[in-house]
Every structure is written in C-alpha cells, then in structure tokens.
Design a protein around this motif. Sequence first.
Motif, PDB file in Angstrom:
ATOM      1  N   ILE A 118       0.816  -1.108   0.042  1.00  0.00           N
ATOM      2  CA  ILE A 118       0.057   0.060  -0.083  1.00  0.00           C
ATOM      3  C   ILE A 118       0.935   1.299  -0.188  1.00  0.00           C
ATOM      4  N   THR A 119       1.814   1.331   0.945  1.00  0.00           N
ATOM      5  CA  THR A 119       2.870   2.276   1.046  1.00  0.00           C
ATOM      6  C   THR A 119       3.594   2.774  -0.336  1.00  0.00           C
ATOM      7  N   ALA A 120       4.155   1.735  -1.023  1.00  0.00           N
ATOM      8  CA  ALA A 120       4.743   1.844  -2.350  1.00  0.00           C
ATOM      9  C   ALA A 120       3.909   2.220  -3.478  1.00  0.00           C
ATOM     10  N   SER A 121       2.403   1.728  -3.326  1.00  0.00           N
ATOM     11  CA  SER A 121       1.575   2.128  -4.384  1.00  0.00           C
ATOM     12  C   SER A 121       1.134   3.485  -4.304  1.00  0.00           C
ATOM     13  N   LEU A 122       0.946   4.023  -3.072  1.00  0.00           N
ATOM     14  CA  LEU A 122       0.526   5.488  -2.751  1.00  0.00           C
ATOM     15  C   LEU A 122       1.986   6.492  -2.857  1.00  0.00           C
ATOM     16  N   GLU A 123       3.161   5.899  -3.013  1.00  0.00           N
ATOM     17  CA  GLU A 123       4.043   6.892  -3.342  1.00  0.00           C
ATOM     18  C   GLU A 123       4.243   6.961  -4.781  1.00  0.00           C
ATOM     19  N   ARG A 124       4.170   6.037  -5.484  1.00  0.00           N
ATOM     20  CA  ARG A 124       4.139   6.081  -6.865  1.00  0.00           C
ATOM     21  C   ARG A 124       2.930   7.025  -7.344  1.00  0.00           C
ATOM     22  N   LYS A 125       1.831   6.977  -6.788  1.00  0.00           N
ATOM     23  CA  LYS A 125       0.775   7.868  -7.187  1.00  0.00           C
ATOM     24  C   LYS A 125       1.136   9.061  -6.768  1.00  0.00           C
ATOM     25  N   ARG A 126       1.753   9.483  -5.571  1.00  0.00           N
ATOM     26  CA  ARG A 126       2.272  10.793  -5.258  1.00  0.00           C
ATOM     27  C   ARG A 126       3.299  11.300  -6.304  1.00  0.00           C
ATOM     28  N   LEU A 127       4.226  10.494  -6.800  1.00  0.00           N
ATOM     29  CA  LEU A 127       5.097  10.932  -7.570  1.00  0.00           C
ATOM     30  C   LEU A 127       4.393  11.158  -9.100  1.00  0.00           C
ATOM     31  N   ARG A 128       3.545  10.483  -9.497  1.00  0.00           N
ATOM     32  CA  ARG A 128       2.755  10.565 -10.795  1.00  0.00           C
ATOM     33  C   ARG A 128       1.960  11.809 -10.768  1.00  0.00           C
ATOM     34  N   ASP A 129       1.252  12.043  -9.515  1.00  0.00           N
ATOM     35  CA  ASP A 129       0.650  12.937  -9.322  1.00  0.00           C
ATOM     36  C   ASP A 129       1.384  14.550  -9.522  1.00  0.00           C
ATOM     37  N   GLN A 130       2.470  14.277  -8.954  1.00  0.00           N
ATOM     38  CA  GLN A 130       3.399  15.723  -8.838  1.00  0.00           C
ATOM     39  C   GLN A 130       3.940  15.756 -10.254  1.00  0.00           C
ATOM     40  N   GLU A 131       4.301  14.465 -10.871  1.00  0.00           N
ATOM     41  CA  GLU A 131       4.590  14.895 -12.439  1.00  0.00           C
ATOM     42  C   GLU A 131       3.531  15.478 -13.313  1.00  0.00           C
ATOM     43  N   GLN A 132       2.340  15.044 -13.135  1.00  0.00           N
ATOM     44  CA  GLN A 132       1.260  15.570 -13.807  1.00  0.00           C
ATOM     45  C   GLN A 132       0.842  17.003 -13.527  1.00  0.00           C
ATOM     46  N   LEU A 133       1.262  17.565 -12.211  1.00  0.00           N
ATOM     47  CA  LEU A 133       1.051  18.947 -12.055  1.00  0.00           C
ATOM     48  C   LEU A 133       2.134  19.697 -12.720  1.00  0.00           C
ATOM     49  N   TYR A 134       3.282  19.170 -12.619  1.00  0.00           N
ATOM     50  CA  TYR A 134       4.478  19.812 -13.354  1.00  0.00           C
ATOM     51  C   TYR A 134       4.263  19.868 -14.898  1.00  0.00           C
ATOM     52  N   LEU A 135       3.785  18.601 -15.452  1.00  0.00           N
ATOM     53  CA  LEU A 135       3.592  18.693 -16.667  1.00  0.00           C
ATOM     54  C   LEU A 135       2.444  19.817 -17.336  1.00  0.00           C
ATOM     55  N   GLN A 136       1.360  19.939 -16.544  1.00  0.00           N
ATOM     56  CA  GLN A 136       0.371  20.725 -16.676  1.00  0.00           C
ATOM     57  C   GLN A 136       0.831  22.123 -16.669  1.00  0.00           C
ATOM     58  N   SER A 137       1.612  22.267 -15.705  1.00  0.00           N
ATOM     59  CA  SER A 137       2.258  23.557 -15.529  1.00  0.00           C
ATOM     60  C   SER A 137       3.403  24.096 -16.554  1.00  0.00           C
ATOM     61  N   LEU A 138       3.793  23.296 -17.252  1.00  0.00           N
ATOM     62  CA  LEU A 138       4.798  23.514 -18.210  1.00  0.00           C
ATOM     63  C   LEU A 138       3.982  23.711 -19.443  1.00  0.00           C
ATOM     64  N   GLU A 139       3.088  22.680 -19.587  1.00  0.00           N
ATOM     65  CA  GLU A 139       2.103  23.090 -20.899  1.00  0.00           C
ATOM     66  C   GLU A 139       1.677  24.372 -20.937  1.00  0.00           C
ATOM     67  N   LYS A 140       1.032  24.867 -19.468  1.00  0.00           N
ATOM     68  CA  LYS A 140       0.467  26.181 -19.659  1.00  0.00           C
ATOM     69  C   LYS A 140       1.433  27.327 -20.030  1.00  0.00           C
TER      70      LYS A 140
END
Length: 392
Positions: A118-140
Amino acid sequence: MNTPPRILIVDDEPYNVDYLQQELSERGFELIAASNGKEALEKIRAESPDLVLLDIMMPVMDGFAALEQVKADAATRDIPVIVISASNDLKSVVKGIQNGAEDYLPKPFEPVILHARITASLERKRLRDQEQLYLQSLEKELEIARDIQAQFLPDELPQVPGWEIAAYFKAAKFVAGDYYDAFTLPDGNLVFMVGDVCGKGVGAALFMTLFRSLLRASSSNLLAEENAPGSIPPAERIKGAVSIANRYIASTHQKAVIFSTLFIALLDVKSGTLAYINAGNEPAIIIDKDGQVRDKLMTTGPVVGALPFTLHQVKEIHLNGDETILAFTDGIPDAQNAAGEFFGKDRLLTLLSQDDTPSGLLEKIVAALSAFISEADQFDDITLMAIKRNGA
C-alpha cells in the motif's frame, strides 16, 4: 494540513473488509468500502480514491470487469489498483496485472506485506501526481510562449493594389523556429521574408523572435523612403538590412552558435522588379501564367547569424503579369509520412497550376501535405508565402 489518503476496499466478504479497515484505520487512512465491482465503479467515479484494493471473485460484477472499466476511463485510469486474490490463484493475479493493476495482495493478508505494498503504491501515485502537475504547469507556460510568439508574426498581410499575398504557418510543436513577415514601406513597395532558425523547441523559438524583429527593424529603417535616397539602389538597401541583422546576431550571440536560413525580398510593386537574398533557404519558385516553373531563386549567400562579416549577394528578377512567387521553408519538402518517405520538391511542383490564386495555391499545398503526413507526427515547422502579380 494534508488530507489523508483515501482507500477504497472492494470485497464481498465482510470479514475481509473488517480486517482491512482495522489494519488501515490505525495508519490514518480514510476508508471506503464496496461489496462488488458495480458499487466500486460508482464510488471510484464519485469519490476519486487514492488507491483501490480490489477483490477478484465477487457477485454482480467481478474484479476483472471493474478493473477493465477503471483503466479504460481517462478520468480514473491513473488510480492505482491492487488486486486481492488467494495465494494459490496465480492466474488471476497475472490477469489482473495484465489488465492494468499496479500490484497484488495474497489472501490471507500478511500485515507487513499489506502495508508495504500500500505504501509503495501510494508513493508511486504521489510521484505521478506531482509529475502531472508539473507537466500541466509546463504546458500552460508553453501555451503562453506560443501566444507571445504569435505576436511576432503579422496579424494581417498588407493589401497592395495589383498584387495578391497569402501566407501559411504551422508550428510542429507548441513554439516554432520558423517565421515570416510582409509589410509595405512608405513608398508603397513591399518587403517580405520567410526564415527558419536552426534547432527545435524553445531555444529556436526565442531566437526566431530576435531574427524576425531585427530583420523587420533593419528593413524598415534602411529601406524606408525617407531614410534611403533614390540614389541608393534596392540591391544595396536590402543587403544593408540583412548585414545589420547578421552582424548583430553573429557578434552578440556567438556562444549560442545560432543561425537562420532566410529568403528576403524587396518588391517594386509598380515595375514588378524583385531584389532578393536567399541565405541558405529553400529556393523560391517563380510560377508563370501557365502554371509552369519559370525560375528558381537559388541561394545567394550563407545563412544569417553564423559569421559577423558574411557578404550576401543580392539578385534581381522581374515578375510579369499573372506570375507568382512561392517562398517556403524546408518543413515542406522534408515532411515525412509514417513510412519515412519525404514529401519532396517533386510532389510540390505537381501541385502548381495556372488558375491558382495565392490563397488557393497554399490551401492546395497544405491539403496535400496534411494527407501525405496523415497519422505521422509533423516533423518540422511549415511556412509558406505566395505573392502574385495580377494583369499585365
């Protein structure tokens, strides 16, 4: 305060749900439960959990069917799913992973494995969410850059009596290294250009704005009637404009090793005389009234911006009635389809015909180019400009 991760437990066995709730509540997770796949889908769509613990064998809708729908929906496919299966049911585990599950948990549950996965899956999701936020910011940011860059291209083309002018521009990415311009001088004569800065992406786009601005400014100042006595021929005036831009970029930005191909011309709209420089650009084409290639305006000098004291030769040609000049960057002949074939210059030449207006010609070229590229990615920026002399 950070919101605790929300976990959806999907299992039709109350004992399993109770056990998981007891284990996970002690870790501060927010817990939701569902007893079958259909109910799970409803709660996933309504509450967007951070993680789903999904049993395989359930009534109404099993875990496989629910997993398939979760991963098929763009709104939910990034939610990590851990499939739950009996330890001896390896085939179900493999199928779940193949269908998009991030991990699995064997029954009966082992607390250390449960919390680790559970910890490993949540950490991967956290990193993926951060990546998506960065990509959205970059796209903007790229969208902002594209809008700013568009301001360096003409809002509209000049209206010149006796002449028709059309242009087309399409960036391969958010921003482009290609540029074009067309404007009239105080004496009514026309300056126009197409160019292509070396490289791709943001770097080329930044220098594109510099090249275009320098060429516009130097052309306007040197070629304007009030600053250019009649004794100075058009050839010398256009050579001076390119020389200023070339020397500034080569001297000031020598560390960047940046340069631009360029076709630039000064058109006497009354006589039809065209003074031009082709600095390493694709040859502009003169199309006669019968739709045939009458001439190609080949390179007259090296690219702009590479060496500070480069000399660019100016040539002249006369445009007759109903003749068209077509200038373009290498994004047209170098365009590739999915098979890796190039569009080439021969295909371009087959599109010429005697009845073309400048806008009609460009529309025909762009349509053929789009059909050729089809599903392949646009490799390079595409820029075209056509100017036609009407009548005698």
